[in-house]
Design a protein around this motif. Sequence first.
Motif, mmCIF file in Angstrom:
data_model
loop_
_atom_site.group_PDB
_atom_site.id
_atom_site.type_symbol
_atom_site.label_atom_id
_atom_site.label_comp_id
_atom_site.label_asym_id
_atom_site.label_seq_id
_atom_site.Cartn_x
_atom_site.Cartn_y
_atom_site.Cartn_z
ATOM 1 N N ILE A 35 -22.031 -27.772 13.503
ATOM 2 C CA ILE A 35 -22.021 -27.943 12.493
ATOM 3 C C ILE A 35 -20.541 -28.081 11.905
ATOM 4 N N SER A 36 -19.450 -27.339 12.414
ATOM 5 C CA SER A 36 -18.111 -27.422 12.434
ATOM 6 C C SER A 36 -17.437 -28.648 12.710
ATOM 7 N N PHE A 37 -18.302 -29.455 13.451
ATOM 8 C CA PHE A 37 -17.560 -30.816 13.811
ATOM 9 C C PHE A 37 -17.808 -31.897 12.931
ATOM 10 N N ALA A 38 -17.624 -31.574 11.639
ATOM 11 C CA ALA A 38 -17.484 -32.443 10.599
ATOM 12 C C ALA A 38 -16.187 -33.458 10.564
ATOM 13 N N VAL A 39 -15.797 -33.817 11.380
ATOM 14 C CA VAL A 39 -14.601 -34.620 11.324
ATOM 15 C C VAL A 39 -14.363 -36.275 11.058
ATOM 16 N N MET A 40 -15.475 -36.512 11.011
ATOM 17 C CA MET A 40 -15.462 -38.314 11.018
ATOM 18 C C MET A 40 -15.267 -38.670 9.394
ATOM 19 N N LEU A 41 -15.427 -37.928 8.307
ATOM 20 C CA LEU A 41 -15.278 -38.550 7.233
ATOM 21 C C LEU A 41 -14.468 -37.693 6.136
ATOM 22 N N PRO A 42 -13.673 -38.124 5.268
ATOM 23 C CA PRO A 42 -12.921 -37.333 4.477
ATOM 24 C C PRO A 42 -13.692 -36.072 3.578
ATOM 25 N N VAL A 43 -14.995 -36.421 3.430
ATOM 26 C CA VAL A 43 -15.768 -35.600 2.746
ATOM 27 C C VAL A 43 -16.666 -34.558 3.687
ATOM 28 N N GLY A 44 -16.368 -34.605 4.781
ATOM 29 C CA GLY A 44 -16.975 -33.730 5.883
ATOM 30 C C GLY A 44 -16.662 -32.302 5.560
ATOM 31 N N ASN A 45 -15.295 -32.158 5.449
ATOM 32 C CA ASN A 45 -14.620 -30.610 5.154
ATOM 33 C C ASN A 45 -13.586 -30.939 4.393
ATOM 34 N N PRO A 46 -13.106 -29.816 3.580
ATOM 35 C CA PRO A 46 -11.685 -29.642 3.048
ATOM 36 C C PRO A 46 -10.532 -30.088 3.843
ATOM 37 N N PRO A 47 -10.305 -29.484 5.077
ATOM 38 C CA PRO A 47 -9.158 -30.095 5.895
ATOM 39 C C PRO A 47 -9.409 -31.829 6.068
ATOM 40 N N ASN A 48 -10.218 -32.367 6.163
ATOM 41 C CA ASN A 48 -10.279 -33.904 6.341
ATOM 42 C C ASN A 48 -9.554 -34.557 5.147
ATOM 43 N N ALA A 49 -10.201 -33.913 3.932
ATOM 44 C CA ALA A 49 -9.595 -34.324 2.657
ATOM 45 C C ALA A 49 -8.161 -34.240 2.446
ATOM 46 N N ILE A 50 -7.815 -33.068 2.976
ATOM 47 C CA ILE A 50 -6.215 -32.822 2.805
ATOM 48 C C ILE A 50 -5.587 -33.899 3.539
ATOM 49 N N VAL A 51 -6.050 -34.043 4.844
ATOM 50 C CA VAL A 51 -5.264 -34.969 5.753
ATOM 51 C C VAL A 51 -5.275 -36.331 5.236
ATOM 52 N N PHE A 52 -6.585 -36.678 4.651
ATOM 53 C CA PHE A 52 -6.652 -38.090 4.112
ATOM 54 C C PHE A 52 -5.850 -38.369 2.851
ATOM 55 N N GLY A 53 -5.679 -37.385 2.039
ATOM 56 C CA GLY A 53 -4.772 -37.496 0.745
ATOM 57 C C GLY A 53 -3.311 -37.699 1.102
ATOM 58 N N TYR A 54 -2.643 -37.594 2.463
ATOM 59 C CA TYR A 54 -1.173 -38.004 2.789
ATOM 60 C C TYR A 54 -1.105 -39.372 2.903
ATOM 61 N N GLY A 55 -2.141 -40.029 3.063
ATOM 62 C CA GLY A 55 -2.197 -41.376 3.110
ATOM 63 C C GLY A 55 -1.714 -42.220 4.372
ATOM 64 N N HIS A 56 -1.673 -41.626 5.339
ATOM 65 C CA HIS A 56 -1.095 -42.089 6.574
ATOM 66 C C HIS A 56 -2.592 -42.575 7.480
ATOM 67 N N CYS A 57 -3.346 -42.241 7.281
ATOM 68 C CA CYS A 57 -4.723 -42.791 8.037
ATOM 69 C C CYS A 57 -5.800 -43.278 6.922
ATOM 70 N N GLN A 58 -6.578 -44.088 7.729
ATOM 71 C CA GLN A 58 -7.767 -44.729 6.761
ATOM 72 C C GLN A 58 -9.171 -44.155 7.155
ATOM 73 N N ILE A 59 -10.147 -44.653 6.386
ATOM 74 C CA ILE A 59 -11.323 -44.061 6.923
ATOM 75 C C ILE A 59 -11.841 -44.449 8.211
ATOM 76 N N LYS A 60 -11.383 -45.769 8.749
ATOM 77 C CA LYS A 60 -12.144 -46.193 10.005
ATOM 78 C C LYS A 60 -11.085 -45.471 11.106
ATOM 79 N N ASP A 61 -9.942 -45.096 10.803
ATOM 80 C CA ASP A 61 -9.230 -44.255 11.754
ATOM 81 C C ASP A 61 -9.901 -43.173 11.884
#
Length: 515
Positions: free
Chosen positions: A443-469
């Motif tokens: 269940i902790s392996f929610a690492v594919m989408l920004p909405v999966g968990n807060p760490p993904n959203a934090i990393v996505f907010g810096y703008g270096h990576c896209q959803i496909k990445d």
Amino acid sequence: MVMMAGAKPGMLLLCFMCCTTLLSMWLSNTSTTAMVMPIVEAVLQELVSAEEEQLVAGNSSAEEAEPISLDVNNSQPSLELIFVNEDTSTADFTSLMQDKNLNGVPPITNPVKMASPQGKKQHRSQEKPLVLIPGPRNQELTRKYKSQRDQMICKCLSLSISYAATIGGLTTIIGTSTSLIFLEHFNNQYPAAEVVNFGTWFLFSFPISLIMLVVSWFWMHWLFLGCNFRETCSLSKKKKTKREALSEKRIQEEYEKLGAISYPEMVTGFFFILMTVLWFTREPGFVPGWDSFFEKKGYRTDATVSVFLGFLLFLIPAKKPCFGKKSDGQNQEPSRGTEPIITWKDFQKTMPWEIVILVGGGYALASGSKSSGLSTWIGHQMLSLSSLPPWAITLLACILVSIVTEFVSNPATITIFLPILCSLSETLHINPLYTLIPVTMCISFAVMLPVGNPPNAIVFGYGHCQIKDMVKAGLGVNVIGLVIVMVAINTWGVSLFHLDTFPAWAKVSNLTDQA
């Protein structure tokens, strides 16, 4: 650790993943990511700015131009570097210069020779035109990369922080909220089971985290940096470029600004080590722990240690007491009203009250499912799975929750599935831990989408990576974690938790449901 790794991309990636994993073992994944990502961003900016200075210095020396002096007190906007593609034609370049408002500042460009009238081919090794124009310093500066390799380094380092925080959260029972919810629900559902504690969970999950860390590092390196491990991981000083040497020099300067360790840091570090030692020695399993010195059992848990040591931090002052000693020839009076290391306002801001409410909601949901007979009905509906071997049932459950958790929050997912899996295990006479532990980790392996968990959203907010990445890299990490967890639960997990037998503490719960 950053000082030890240097500026090599491969070693820098491994360094930040190790640091984030180590911190996430004791802090929440969200807090760890929010703390480490600004450091990663600062290091990336140092790498980028180091190359900028190197390019500007090279251009100035080649043209023998006078240095540009800017008045510090002048209110002119800062300078912005724009890198034009080397394939850009002269007309496109002229139109680009006309669109920009230079405010009277002459552009500085490299003396790049364009295609000659004789039709000679332009060499691909020519440098790109460099234009120096005024503009906001932070206006899309971090999103423009000088090469594809720089962009890949930024993507790789950013995504690795989220994955390393997830891997570190698996190591300890307090690493993630899903592990805490699992432990509380398991102890409430099976009060006679004294199997899972801080030590046994660590013995089971630490090899998983270690293997996942190494394999995920190889996966991220291969996906974004390629297979040239010698080039990106070499620690030889002879192979360092000017850019890497300048970056390491800047990192050294930032490290020296930290200064010596302070008194609150020493106190917090001591309490951290003491808390870890008390957790491991409470019930080691192979020898009697300090819990055996007390007659009544059940009153000393892992929460007892953390609450007691946390309470002491409310009493210890944040400044080192002087006790009226002389300093610089003057008597110092004891400070009055000294604030402690932790204040109640800080506690209220950082305490995750939503986890407390969510755990209580999980208890209510489990109790409602049990009293209404829903969990028993769901368990009987799954009797058709009895023809499958236990490892296949666990694998199907792990795949199911791995898909659901990408769209639903991790605590909500485990709260929904725990009562169902308990009833399924009891109906099929499988040790509940054989299914619950792998599902809790997956269940902790929610690492594919920004909405999966807060760490993904934090990393996505810096703008270096896209959803496909994130989907491409996260799918590999998800598969890696699923395979390693299944191997672990069928090897050392069987001997550690006695998963090959149906325990007596699970039969008691089953008889209660049938009654």
